[in-house]
Design an enzyme around this catalytic site. Sequence first.
Site, PDB file in Angstrom:
ATOM      1  N   ASP A 188       0.950  -1.404   0.098  1.00  0.00           N
ATOM      2  CA  ASP A 188      -0.019  -0.109  -0.039  1.00  0.00           C
ATOM      3  C   ASP A 188       1.065   1.221  -0.032  1.00  0.00           C
ATOM      4  O   ASP A 188       0.519   2.344  -0.485  1.00  0.00           O
ATOM      5  CB  ASP A 188      -1.065  -0.038   1.306  1.00  0.00           C
ATOM      6  CG  ASP A 188      -1.963  -1.021   1.275  1.00  0.00           C
ATOM      7  OD1 ASP A 188      -2.105  -1.697   0.047  1.00  0.00           O
ATOM      8  OD2 ASP A 188      -2.426  -1.658   2.402  1.00  0.00           O
TER       9      ASP A 188
ATOM     10  N   GLU B 273      -9.905  -7.863  -8.192  1.00  0.00           N
ATOM     11  CA  GLU B 273      -8.718  -8.416  -7.887  1.00  0.00           C
ATOM     12  C   GLU B 273      -8.723  -9.822  -8.217  1.00  0.00           C
ATOM     13  O   GLU B 273      -9.419 -10.528  -7.339  1.00  0.00           O
ATOM     14  CB  GLU B 273      -8.035  -7.850  -6.721  1.00  0.00           C
ATOM     15  CG  GLU B 273      -8.011  -6.392  -6.695  1.00  0.00           C
ATOM     16  CD  GLU B 273      -7.643  -6.144  -5.275  1.00  0.00           C
ATOM     17  OE1 GLU B 273      -7.018  -4.781  -5.126  1.00  0.00           O
ATOM     18  OE2 GLU B 273      -7.712  -6.761  -4.097  1.00  0.00           O
TER      19      GLU B 273
ATOM     20  N   TYR C  55     -10.496  -7.061  -3.838  1.00  0.00           N
ATOM     21  CA  TYR C  55     -11.368  -5.850  -3.841  1.00  0.00           C
ATOM     22  C   TYR C  55     -12.419  -6.101  -4.967  1.00  0.00           C
ATOM     23  O   TYR C  55     -11.654  -6.405  -5.997  1.00  0.00           O
ATOM     24  CB  TYR C  55     -10.637  -4.592  -4.004  1.00  0.00           C
ATOM     25  CG  TYR C  55      -9.865  -4.219  -2.622  1.00  0.00           C
ATOM     26  CD1 TYR C  55      -9.708  -5.337  -1.620  1.00  0.00           C
ATOM     27  CD2 TYR C  55      -9.454  -2.959  -2.235  1.00  0.00           C
ATOM     28  CE1 TYR C  55      -9.001  -4.803  -0.234  1.00  0.00           C
ATOM     29  CE2 TYR C  55      -8.955  -2.642  -1.150  1.00  0.00           C
ATOM     30  CZ  TYR C  55      -8.709  -3.466  -0.331  1.00  0.00           C
ATOM     31  OH  TYR C  55      -8.227  -3.088   1.043  1.00  0.00           O
TER      32      TYR C  55
END
Length: 387
Positions: free
Chosen positions: A80, A366, A346
Amino acid sequence: MGFTELTAVFVFLLVDLGGLDTVTFNPKSSQIGPVIVDEQMLWLGGGAGEVHTYRIPLLTFTIQGSLLAFAEARKTSSTDMEAKFIALRRSTDRGATWSPTSFLVDDGSQTDGVNLGSVVVDEETGAVILIYSLCFYRYHCTPPQTMMTESLDDGLTWSAPRNLNPQLGVKSFIPGPGFGIQKRHPPAVGRLVVCGHGTLAGDGVFCILSDDHGRTWRNGAALKSIPYNQNKQDLDFNPDECQPVELDDGSIYVSVRNQNHYHCRCRMVVLSLDGGESLPVEHLVFDTALVDSAVAAGALQKDGVLYFTNPANSYHRVNLTLRWSLDHGKSWLNKTLKIWDGPSGYSCIASHKDNGTDNHIYVIYEKGQKDYCETISFIKINLHSGL
Ligand SMILES: *[C@@H]1O[C@H](CO)[C@@H](O)[C@H](O)[C@H]1NC(C)=O
Ligand SMILES: *[C@@H]1O[C@H](CO)[C@@H](O)[C@H](O)[C@H]1NC(C)=O
Ligand SMILES: *[C@@H]1O[C@H](CO)[C@@H](O)[C@H](O)[C@H]1NC(C)=O
């Protein structure tokens, strides 16, 4: 699932059942029989074009009927906290063909760079507004910034990003991931509502609101974690990533990631009855039917039916599943559509803003064979081919 079965799924997905598109769907009917009629890989990580990993897919229709798909293009790792581009692909034929990837925003080599994000379409002005975060983790950078860019030409060109901190104050806020809404029913018709989450200690669901088509924004509802601004332990109350959906009665249904598994390994749902000004705990429920391992999920309301996608597994990001509810999420049909058995993360759902004549919903998610973040995949689902 064995290899043979996987192959069968792939072969099946290549068959376009578009011939059934003309069947008219009666919204009053409880007969939903969704079938995947097309699947396309939009992004593949692995270093091609200076991108290590694509993650955090968003999907929306514009008012002209184009589909826009966004994702974070993480330059050198899958984490991230990583330098990124925002990647965009556009389709003018409801997902049959897609433009090459364009890169909207490049954060250079910032370790704590762009985080997506929420896309919201203003149906009065036609603007497509993308809100994202910079420096969310305050890791070797300060201050965190909530940023906005918009397109007034159907997603072709985008404004220079604008920092919303002067309006919202300085805060770590990642919108979505998913879409924001524009209120169609009272209260607050026309309002843009974008909900997201805070940092892990100062976590919670926070909504920002605009009553002037995105020119100015202010802070709206907050559903704060407990204990707020302290490190959390397993089973603490920690509302995180979320997807708001407006229901037909004007309330906003927010599907929330239950980060520390408070009460259940399932979705939290909270309702706002005042157009995103508040998210009272009296309107918070734990939907044990929607098992969830703590992940961002997709939700969408179309023709009175509420749809939901997530990796339907309590512990792992596998088994991406579509569920639907005929009573605004109070219960879910036992029948489900399995989208992908394997690793999946996601997801985001979109529908054409055409007043209920398109019988499809569209999902971006995903998807991988070994790891959920290997690719970003797009699917088109006919809602009643399977009847
Ligand atoms: C996948 O989801 C379905 C529907 O919720 C559920 O019945 C099944 O047990 C799940 N399988 C796995 C492996 O998570
Ligand atoms: C779903 O299945 C459960 C358990 O088998 C059953 O109790 C329930 O009535 C079913 N719900 C619907 C809507 O069919
Ligand atoms: C959409 O449908 C509603 C209800 O049928 C109707 O009142 C409205 O005029 C329609 N709008 C458009 C743009 O077709």
